[in-house]
Write a protein that holds these residues in place. Structure first.
Motif, PDB file in Angstrom:
ATOM      1  N   VAL A 145     111.319  68.625 -18.388  1.00 65.06           N
ATOM      2  CA  VAL A 145     111.979  68.807 -17.086  1.00 65.06           C
ATOM      3  C   VAL A 145     113.319  68.067 -17.072  1.00 65.06           C
ATOM      4  O   VAL A 145     114.342  68.619 -16.652  1.00 65.06           O
ATOM      5  CB  VAL A 145     111.068  68.321 -15.929  1.00 65.06           C
ATOM      6  CG1 VAL A 145     111.840  68.233 -14.615  1.00 65.06           C
ATOM      7  CG2 VAL A 145     109.858  69.230 -15.779  1.00 65.06           C
ATOM      8  N   GLU A 146     113.317  66.836 -17.558  1.00 66.19           N
ATOM      9  CA  GLU A 146     114.545  66.031 -17.597  1.00 66.19           C
ATOM     10  C   GLU A 146     115.637  66.725 -18.416  1.00 66.19           C
ATOM     11  O   GLU A 146     116.797  66.808 -17.986  1.00 66.19           O
ATOM     12  CB  GLU A 146     114.223  64.664 -18.202  1.00 66.19           C
ATOM     13  CG  GLU A 146     115.394  63.730 -18.327  1.00 66.19           C
ATOM     14  CD  GLU A 146     115.004  62.445 -19.055  1.00 66.19           C
ATOM     15  OE1 GLU A 146     115.851  61.924 -19.814  1.00 66.19           O
ATOM     16  OE2 GLU A 146     113.864  61.972 -18.876  1.00 66.19           O
ATOM     17  N   ARG A 149     117.104  69.861 -16.689  1.00 70.24           N
ATOM     18  CA  ARG A 149     118.023  69.563 -15.573  1.00 70.24           C
ATOM     19  C   ARG A 149     119.474  69.644 -16.037  1.00 70.24           C
ATOM     20  O   ARG A 149     120.353  70.035 -15.287  1.00 70.24           O
ATOM     21  CB  ARG A 149     117.751  68.174 -15.007  1.00 70.24           C
ATOM     22  CG  ARG A 149     116.499  68.076 -14.178  1.00 70.24           C
ATOM     23  CD  ARG A 149     116.413  66.747 -13.435  1.00 70.24           C
ATOM     24  NE  ARG A 149     115.055  66.442 -13.011  1.00 70.24           N
ATOM     25  CZ  ARG A 149     114.387  67.051 -12.048  1.00 70.24           C
ATOM     26  NH1 ARG A 149     114.962  68.026 -11.393  1.00 70.24           N
ATOM     27  NH2 ARG A 149     113.156  66.704 -11.751  1.00 70.24           N
ATOM     28  N   GLU A 150     119.716  69.290 -17.295  1.00 68.80           N
ATOM     29  CA  GLU A 150     121.077  69.277 -17.839  1.00 68.80           C
ATOM     30  C   GLU A 150     121.602  70.669 -18.165  1.00 68.80           C
ATOM     31  O   GLU A 150     122.806  70.837 -18.355  1.00 68.80           O
ATOM     32  CB  GLU A 150     121.119  68.399 -19.090  1.00 68.80           C
ATOM     33  CG  GLU A 150     120.784  66.947 -18.812  1.00 68.80           C
ATOM     34  CD  GLU A 150     120.741  66.109 -20.074  1.00 68.80           C
ATOM     35  OE1 GLU A 150     121.426  66.465 -21.061  1.00 68.80           O
ATOM     36  OE2 GLU A 150     120.018  65.094 -20.063  1.00 68.80           O
ATOM     37  N   LEU A 153     118.313  73.727 -14.590  1.00 66.73           N
ATOM     38  CA  LEU A 153     117.023  73.769 -13.897  1.00 66.73           C
ATOM     39  C   LEU A 153     117.235  73.889 -12.390  1.00 66.73           C
ATOM     40  O   LEU A 153     118.004  73.128 -11.803  1.00 66.73           O
ATOM     41  CB  LEU A 153     116.224  72.502 -14.194  1.00 66.73           C
ATOM     42  CG  LEU A 153     114.860  72.380 -13.518  1.00 66.73           C
ATOM     43  CD1 LEU A 153     113.888  73.391 -14.096  1.00 66.73           C
ATOM     44  CD2 LEU A 153     114.325  70.980 -13.669  1.00 66.73           C
TER      45      LEU A 153
END
Length: 171
Positions: A145-146, A149-150, A153
């Motif tokens: 998920v992290e 995000r970049e 997401l």
């Protein structure tokens, strides 16, 4: 004067209950009423006649507080059995997440590359978005998920932790 502070540890509980209206609310109320946090919660019926459900709860607490939580859960009338899978020993934990990622060009290529590394499957695709399905331990899901995000997401849905003990004994 020393202040004694107990160490908080993550625990995964398996709770077998009668499958009846309101039991989940009673269990959640037990936690919230005493200031305990539920980090993850999953429920499913586990008996052939759908009369018994298994609730998997992940929480963090000191050993003393965990004893209290288990004792309080055991006192609820529709609860059949409470097992602290963490204290029991080796167990398997998994979670599933769906992630919607929007992007074009390099972001799209990077999203696909990361999905490959994390063994995520594309379960839906358009010319400008993907929905990825990824399973594994919570740490793996958190990291995926992290990273997503970049690269664009926009939405996440997670199942919560499901867990089962290893070996021939049932929780």
């Amino acid at each position: 004067m020393k202040i004694h502070q107990e160490i908080q540890e993550r625990h995964t509980l398996a709770v077998l209950v009668d499958n009846e209206p309101g039991i989940l609310a009673r269990i959640a109320g037990l936690f919230s009423g005493r200031g305990y946090n539920i980090e993850s919660l999953t429920v499913t019926d586990v008996s052939e006649d759908e009369s018994v459900s298994r609730i998997t709860i992940v929480t963090s607490a000191s050993a003393h507080v965990m004893e209290q939580i288990i004792a309080q859960l055991d006192r609820l009338v529709p609860v059949h059995k409470v097992t602290d899978l963490t204290a029991l020993g080796p167990h398997v934990e998994r979670e599933l997440a769906l992630l919607k990622v929007v992007g074009t060009g390099d972001h799209r290529i990077e999203a696909l590359r990361l999905a490959d590394v994390y063994r995520a499957r594309v379960v839906d695709a358009t010319t400008s978005s993907f929905v990825f399905e990824v399973t594994g331990g919570s740490e793996k899901i958190d990291k995926f998920v992290e990273l997503m995000r970049e690269v664009g997401l926009i939405e996440v849905a997670r199942t919560g932790v499901v867990a089962i003990s290893r070996g021939k004994e049932a929780a």
